[in-house]
Design an enzyme around this catalytic site. Sequence first.
Site, mmCIF file in Angstrom:
data_model
loop_
_atom_site.group_PDB
_atom_site.id
_atom_site.type_symbol
_atom_site.label_atom_id
_atom_site.label_comp_id
_atom_site.label_asym_id
_atom_site.label_seq_id
_atom_site.Cartn_x
_atom_site.Cartn_y
_atom_site.Cartn_z
ATOM 1 N N ARG A 158 35.863 32.817 16.501
ATOM 2 C CA ARG A 158 36.736 32.905 17.672
ATOM 3 C C ARG A 158 37.126 34.363 17.893
ATOM 4 O O ARG A 158 37.085 35.175 16.967
ATOM 5 C CB ARG A 158 38.038 32.147 17.436
ATOM 6 C CG ARG A 158 37.867 30.774 16.927
ATOM 7 C CD ARG A 158 39.227 30.251 16.503
ATOM 8 N NE ARG A 158 39.077 28.953 15.852
ATOM 9 C CZ ARG A 158 40.097 28.206 15.453
ATOM 10 N NH1 ARG A 158 41.350 28.627 15.632
ATOM 11 N NH2 ARG A 158 39.893 27.049 14.885
ATOM 12 N N ASP B 266 40.737 36.132 19.615
ATOM 13 C CA ASP B 266 42.049 35.760 20.152
ATOM 14 C C ASP B 266 42.244 36.241 21.585
ATOM 15 O O ASP B 266 41.455 37.041 22.087
ATOM 16 C CB ASP B 266 43.152 36.341 19.262
ATOM 17 C CG ASP B 266 43.305 35.551 17.972
ATOM 18 O OD1 ASP B 266 43.214 34.310 18.023
ATOM 19 O OD2 ASP B 266 43.499 36.185 16.917
ATOM 20 N N TYR C 141 33.693 44.707 13.490
ATOM 21 C CA TYR C 141 34.764 44.813 14.477
ATOM 22 C C TYR C 141 35.110 46.285 14.661
ATOM 23 O O TYR C 141 35.078 47.062 13.690
ATOM 24 C CB TYR C 141 36.036 44.100 13.996
ATOM 25 C CG TYR C 141 36.026 42.609 14.162
ATOM 26 C CD1 TYR C 141 36.355 42.038 15.379
ATOM 27 C CD2 TYR C 141 35.712 41.768 13.098
ATOM 28 C CE1 TYR C 141 36.380 40.653 15.543
ATOM 29 C CE2 TYR C 141 35.726 40.385 13.249
ATOM 30 C CZ TYR C 141 36.057 39.841 14.471
ATOM 31 O OH TYR C 141 36.086 38.484 14.633
ATOM 32 N N ARG D 228 43.380 42.977 12.769
ATOM 33 C CA ARG D 228 44.561 43.508 13.454
ATOM 34 C C ARG D 228 45.700 43.812 12.478
ATOM 35 O O ARG D 228 46.444 44.781 12.655
ATOM 36 C CB ARG D 228 45.013 42.558 14.563
ATOM 37 C CG ARG D 228 44.033 42.568 15.748
ATOM 38 C CD ARG D 228 44.246 41.398 16.692
ATOM 39 N NE ARG D 228 45.600 41.371 17.204
ATOM 40 C CZ ARG D 228 46.110 40.332 17.886
ATOM 41 N NH1 ARG D 228 45.357 39.256 18.116
ATOM 42 N NH2 ARG D 228 47.345 40.383 18.311
#
Lengths: 244, 244
Positions: B50, B52, B110, B197
Site C-alpha cells: 500500500r 498512504d 523509497y 516516514r
Amino acid sequence: MRTITLILEYDGTNYAGWQLQPNGLSIQEVVEGALARLLKGSVRLRASGRTDAGVHARGMVAAFDTDRAIPLRAFSDGLNALLPPDIAVRSAHEAPPGFNPRFAATGKHYRYTIHRGERRSPLARLQSWHVRGALDLAAMREAARHLTGERDFASFRTAGCAARTTIRRVDAVEISAEGEMLTVDVHGSGFLRNMVRIMVGTLVEVGRGKLTPEHVAHMVACPGVAPAGPTAPPQGLCLQEVRF
Amino acid sequence: MRTITLILEYDGTNYAGWQLQPNGLSIQEVVEGALARLLKGSVRLRASGRTDAGVHARGMVAAFDTDRAIPLRAFSDGLNALLPPDIAVRSAHEAPPGFNPRFAATGKHYRYTIHRGERRSPLARLQSWHVRGALDLAAMREAARHLTGERDFASFRTAGCAARTTIRRVDAVEISAEGEMLTVDVHGSGFLRNMVRIMVGTLVEVGRGKLTPEHVAHMVACPGVAPAGPTAPPQGLCLQEVRF
C-alpha cells in the site's frame, strides 16, 4: 517613502498569469491582496515583467512603495503567512526609492522543462511538457546556437505582442539532458511575449527532424518569412531569475 | 488465463492512498475502474503493497488476471487514455500465471525528499517536506548507519500496523544534498506501516540536534523503550521501485 522588492516563487498552475486581469485570478492580485491586509491599505506592485497563465516562477521580482516603518521580515515571513501555499516570498529587500524592476532589469533566465518519455509522467506533469518520441539533441543544440546573439526575434512572438522593437539579445540557450528530463535554459536581455515558448516549440520540431537548424537560422535572418514551430505549453516554463 | 503486471506512477496528492477504502477515493479504485472499462468486466488488482494518503509512486507494481487476448499495449497506452492525469501506467508486462507482487517482492526503494529552505517553496510543496533551520548531515548519516542491517523496527511503525514480525532488513539509507533539497533513499526487504516516514522524522530530529545518533542506535537495540521522532508528512515520500 520606502521601496521594497520581493523575490517571489509561485506555482502558476491555478492562475491566469502574473498580471491583474478581469477574466481570472492573477498572482499579482493575490500578492497585492495579502500586502493590503498586512499594510492595511492598498498597494500596487511594479513587476519585472509578466508571466502567462500556467507559467511558474522561482524568481519573479516585484517592487512597491510604503510609508510603514515595519521590519523587512514582515514582507517575507509575515507576508508568507497571508499567502496561499502556491505563492511565496523567498526574500524581501530594501530598494532605492521608486525602483522599478521592469526598467532596471538587465537580464532574465528562463528554464523550460521537457519530459521526453514514451508515456506521460503524473509526477512531472505540472512542471514539464511531455514530448513523445526521440529528439535529436545535436540538431537541437545546433539550432539553439542560431538563436544566440543580438537578433531579430520577430518570428518568435505571439500575435498580441506589442513590443516596439523585436531585436533582443540572447546570451545563451543551453540544452541539458538527465534521464527522461530535458532542460532548456535561456538567458537574455529581454524577451518578447511567448518568445521562450516559441523558441522551445521550434527546437522540439528540430529535434523531431521536422525543421532543420538551417531553417532556424533563416527564421532569425529573415524574420516573418520562415514560420516558427508551435508554442510550447505554459507548464514547462519557469522564470528562474531576473538580473539587475 | 493471463496475468499482467502494471508499473504505475501516480501523484498521490488528491487520493486517500493506494488501497480501496470507504472514506475516500483510492488509486486502486481508479485503476480498477479504468481496467473495468477497458476489459468490460470487473478486475481486482494485487499490489506490491500500500501507499498512504498523499504518498506518491514512480514504481508501484500491481497484477491482475484476464482471459482477454488483447495486445499488451492496451494495458499501457490504452489504459493511460482512460486514467486521469495524476495516474499513469509506465509499462505493462506479461507475468507468470497468478503472480502476486506482494509475495514475490524481494525489496523496495523509497525516496523521501526534504526541502530545507528558510522559506517554503510553492514549486516543491507537493513533493517534499519543508524543514526550517540547519540540519547536521553528518549526524543524520551517522544515525542512518544504525538503521541499516537486519533490525527490529518495532519503534518505527504506526499504531495501526498489523505486521506479525517487526524484524526487517534495511540495505541502505542514503542521504544526498543538492542545493536546498535533501534526499533520503531507503532500500530494504520490506517495510512496516509508516516505517520510512518515522525513520525520516527521527533522522530530522537528529539533524536538528534534538536526538543523538546513539539514541537511534538504542531505538533499534531496545525496541519500544526509546521513543521515535515524529512521522514525516506523506507528500515527501515516493515509492520509487519494487524489486523481484
